[in-house]
Design a protein around this motif. Structure first.
Motif, PDB file in Angstrom:
ATOM      1  N   ALA A 262       0.845  -1.196   0.000  1.00  0.00           N
ATOM      2  CA  ALA A 262       0.000   0.000   0.000  1.00  0.00           C
ATOM      3  C   ALA A 262       0.887   1.255   0.000  1.00  0.00           C
ATOM      4  O   ALA A 262       0.629   2.219  -0.744  1.00  0.00           O
TER       5      ALA A 262
ATOM      6  N   SER B  44      -5.382  -4.289  -0.917  1.00  0.00           N
ATOM      7  CA  SER B  44      -4.570  -3.086  -0.635  1.00  0.00           C
ATOM      8  C   SER B  44      -4.476  -2.215  -1.880  1.00  0.00           C
ATOM      9  O   SER B  44      -4.611  -0.987  -1.811  1.00  0.00           O
TER      10      SER B  44
ATOM     11  N   SER C 198      -1.490  -7.356 -10.423  1.00  0.00           N
ATOM     12  CA  SER C 198      -0.749  -8.459  -9.805  1.00  0.00           C
ATOM     13  C   SER C 198      -0.042  -9.244 -10.890  1.00  0.00           C
ATOM     14  O   SER C 198      -0.614  -9.481 -11.956  1.00  0.00           O
TER      15      SER C 198
ATOM     16  N   VAL D  63       1.102 -12.475 -10.117  1.00  0.00           N
ATOM     17  CA  VAL D  63       0.359 -13.701  -9.801  1.00  0.00           C
ATOM     18  C   VAL D  63      -0.811 -13.316  -8.900  1.00  0.00           C
ATOM     19  O   VAL D  63      -0.615 -12.629  -7.898  1.00  0.00           O
TER      20      VAL D  63
ATOM     21  N   ASP E 119       2.719  -5.908  -9.308  1.00  0.00           N
ATOM     22  CA  ASP E 119       2.782  -6.390  -7.928  1.00  0.00           C
ATOM     23  C   ASP E 119       3.262  -7.848  -7.943  1.00  0.00           C
ATOM     24  O   ASP E 119       2.521  -8.760  -8.319  1.00  0.00           O
TER      25      ASP E 119
ATOM     26  N   PHE F 138       4.228  -9.637  -5.347  1.00  0.00           N
ATOM     27  CA  PHE F 138       4.200 -10.236  -4.003  1.00  0.00           C
ATOM     28  C   PHE F 138       4.058 -11.751  -4.093  1.00  0.00           C
ATOM     29  O   PHE F 138       4.698 -12.503  -3.364  1.00  0.00           O
ATOM     30  N   GLN F 139       3.161 -12.213  -5.006  1.00  0.00           N
ATOM     31  CA  GLN F 139       2.892 -13.656  -5.086  1.00  0.00           C
ATOM     32  C   GLN F 139       3.754 -14.353  -6.132  1.00  0.00           C
ATOM     33  O   GLN F 139       3.527 -15.539  -6.409  1.00  0.00           O
TER      34      GLN F 139
ATOM     35  N   LYS G  19       6.215 -13.556   2.176  1.00  0.00           N
ATOM     36  CA  LYS G  19       5.632 -14.814   1.696  1.00  0.00           C
ATOM     37  C   LYS G  19       6.737 -15.713   1.126  1.00  0.00           C
ATOM     38  O   LYS G  19       7.443 -16.376   1.856  1.00  0.00           O
TER      39      LYS G  19
HETATM   40  C1  LIG Z   1      -0.614  -9.826  -4.529  1.00  0.00           C
HETATM   41  C2  LIG Z   1      -0.524  -9.199  -3.155  1.00  0.00           C
HETATM   42  N1  LIG Z   1      -0.282  -7.879  -3.045  1.00  0.00           N
HETATM   43  C3  LIG Z   1      -0.219  -7.277  -1.842  1.00  0.00           C
HETATM   44  C4  LIG Z   1      -0.396  -7.987  -0.671  1.00  0.00           C
HETATM   45  C5  LIG Z   1      -0.285  -7.301   0.654  1.00  0.00           C
HETATM   46  O1  LIG Z   1      -0.409  -5.916   0.588  1.00  0.00           O
HETATM   47  P1  LIG Z   1       0.200  -4.991   1.749  1.00  0.00           P
HETATM   48  O2  LIG Z   1       1.696  -5.145   1.659  1.00  0.00           O
HETATM   49  O3  LIG Z   1      -0.254  -3.633   1.455  1.00  0.00           O
HETATM   50  O4  LIG Z   1      -0.290  -5.534   3.037  1.00  0.00           O
HETATM   51  C6  LIG Z   1      -0.650  -9.379  -0.749  1.00  0.00           C
HETATM   52  C7  LIG Z   1      -0.864 -10.233   0.442  1.00  0.00           C
HETATM   53  O5  LIG Z   1      -0.723 -10.007   1.581  1.00  0.00           O
HETATM   54  C8  LIG Z   1      -0.728  -9.983  -2.026  1.00  0.00           C
HETATM   55  O6  LIG Z   1      -0.988 -11.287  -2.130  1.00  0.00           O
END
Ligand SMILES: Cc1ncc(COP(=O)(O)O)c(C=O)c1O
Length: 392
Positions: A88, A116, A161, A163, A190, A192-193, A216
């Motif tokens: 975020a 987020s 995203s 993933v 993004d 993250f995944q 993660k």
């Molecule tokens: C694709 C993805 N983006 C973001 C987040 C988390 O967002 P933030 O770092 O703002 O908590 C997650 C999971 O927690 C996620 O799976």
């Protein structure tokens, strides 16, 4: 492959929780490496013994060093990754580089983005952003054609995203970036995944921004988000969400408007989150050593095994069947899946449940094939017990 011939299992001893649980939840929180104990002790030691000198001796440069360690995993050029608390915050830094009052003020994203990201961009409507949400038909895939069609000459940013968290669908980042660039828009990918389980190459993708977090698949714990800015943009963008860490000479404590530092500090703001930065390093080191290519190979095999077992039992799979379109998670929606998830947790089988997804199973490089088999056998046993418990 048997567990005996899987060399990645040699890393198991570095993760204490694997001794006690069937840990299949790296999509949510990766297992903690044993090395974090030492990292935290060293953090306390330097604070206790060096006090304020710790800034000069270690802490000030930590943000840059950790950014480079994360950057290396995504083939980012040196000094192009800044660190933040979460995704975020990364969106906020990116948004603050742009203006939404002109003609080019459209934000294109999908309803499969993480909340987020959605909540942040929806909230920018009041600053003039026009938000266009591309909807999924099946809760698994993001329709590529619809994404490409929505990206037009008025599009400013495409936060997406890599993933998808619900289904592990891999978006076609390359196609989306290509279309965005053709019309003059920027993509905020993004990862993250994906980062840590699916290969990400910032330079090959030629993507504008990459954000994510380390808790993660990178086994880095909570508190560290990362933001890659393509170096040509990094030189000219001016984030309005800024602070003294972003000043070209922070210790001047100059009065008035900021004079930006070079990246990565240019994209930072206030004082950095030192303990989280220290805690994430052992995980980054292990992931780098294991290699995402090896992790991905194993992940494709183990996620295929999960799908095969789910099919055998007749449970719905909410994850792409094509391994090239699937990240590290398999979402399985068996009957009464929310309660099944609770039961699995009670049996020390660590998984989670998400609406419109089901139970998410996310093996990582440290999981054995036997753990996969026993997790799904446990689901079958729980469902049998539930059936027996229903009064005739
Ligand atoms: C694709 C993805 N983006 C973001 C987040 C988390 O967002 P933030 O770092 O703002 O908590 C997650 C999971 O927690 C996620 O799976």
């Amino acid at each position: 492959m048997t567990s005996m011939s899987d060399s990645l299992l040699n890393y198991r001893s570095q993760f204490p929780i694997l001794e006690r649980t069937n840990y299949m939840i790296s999509n949510s929180l990766g297992a903690m490496p044993r090395g974090v104990y030492n990292a935290m002790e060293a953090y306390a030691d330097i604070w206790a013994n060096r006090g304020v000198c710790a800034w000069e001796e270690r802490w000030w440069m930590l943000a840059l060093e950790v950014g480079n360690e994360i950057g290396a995993i995504m083939n980012a050029p040196k000094d192009s990754v800044s660190v933040h608390q979460n995704v975020a915050a990364c969106q906020a830094v990116v948004a603050s580089c742009f203006d939404f009052t002109g003609q080019r003020n459209k934000i294109v994203y999908s309803d499969m983005n993480f909340p987020s990201v959605m909540y942040f961009w929806e909230a920018q409507r009041q600053y003039g952003a026009r938000v266009h949400m591309v909807k999924t038909d099946d809760g698994v895939h993001v329709p590529l054609d619809r994404m490409l069609d929505a990206i037009d000459e008025q599009t400013l940013l495409v936060p997406m995203s890599h993933v998808v968290f619900r289904s592990a669908f891999i978006n076609d980042a390359r196609a989306i970036i290509e279309k965005a660039h053709k019309v003059g828009a920027h993509v905020v990918l993004d990862t993250f995944q994906s980062l840590g389980t699916v290969p990400v190459d910032a330079q090959a993708l030629n993507v504008d921004f990459i954000c994510g977090g380390v808790l993660k698949w990178l086994c880095g714990g909570p508190g560290v988000g990362y933001l890659y800015v393509r170096p040509d943009l990094g030189k000219k963008l001016e984030p309005k969400f800024t602070g003294w860490f972003a000043h070209e000479n922070s210790f001047d404590f100059a009065i008035g408007p900021i004079r930006y530092a070079d990246p990565p500090y240019r994209f930072m703001n206030g004082t950095s989150h030192v303990p989280a930065l220290e805690a994430c390093r052992p995980g980054l080191k292990i992931i780098t050593e294991v290699g995402v290519k090896n992790i991905r190979e194993k992940s494709k095999r183990q996620t295929a095994r999960l799908i095969e077992l789910a099919d055998h039992h007749g449970w719905r799979v909410n994850t792409p069947r094509d391994p090239e379109k699937r990240g590290g998670t398999v979402s399985i929606d068996m009957p009464d899946s929310k309660n099944v998830c609770q039961e699995l947790l009670a049996r020390e089988i660590m998984v989670d449940w998400r609406p419109k997804a089901g139970v998410r199973f996310s093996p990582h490089f440290y999981n054995t094939d036997e753990e996969i088999d026993s997790a799904l056998s446990a689901v079958a046993a729980i469902l049998r017990e539930k059936e027996r418990a229903v009064p005739a």
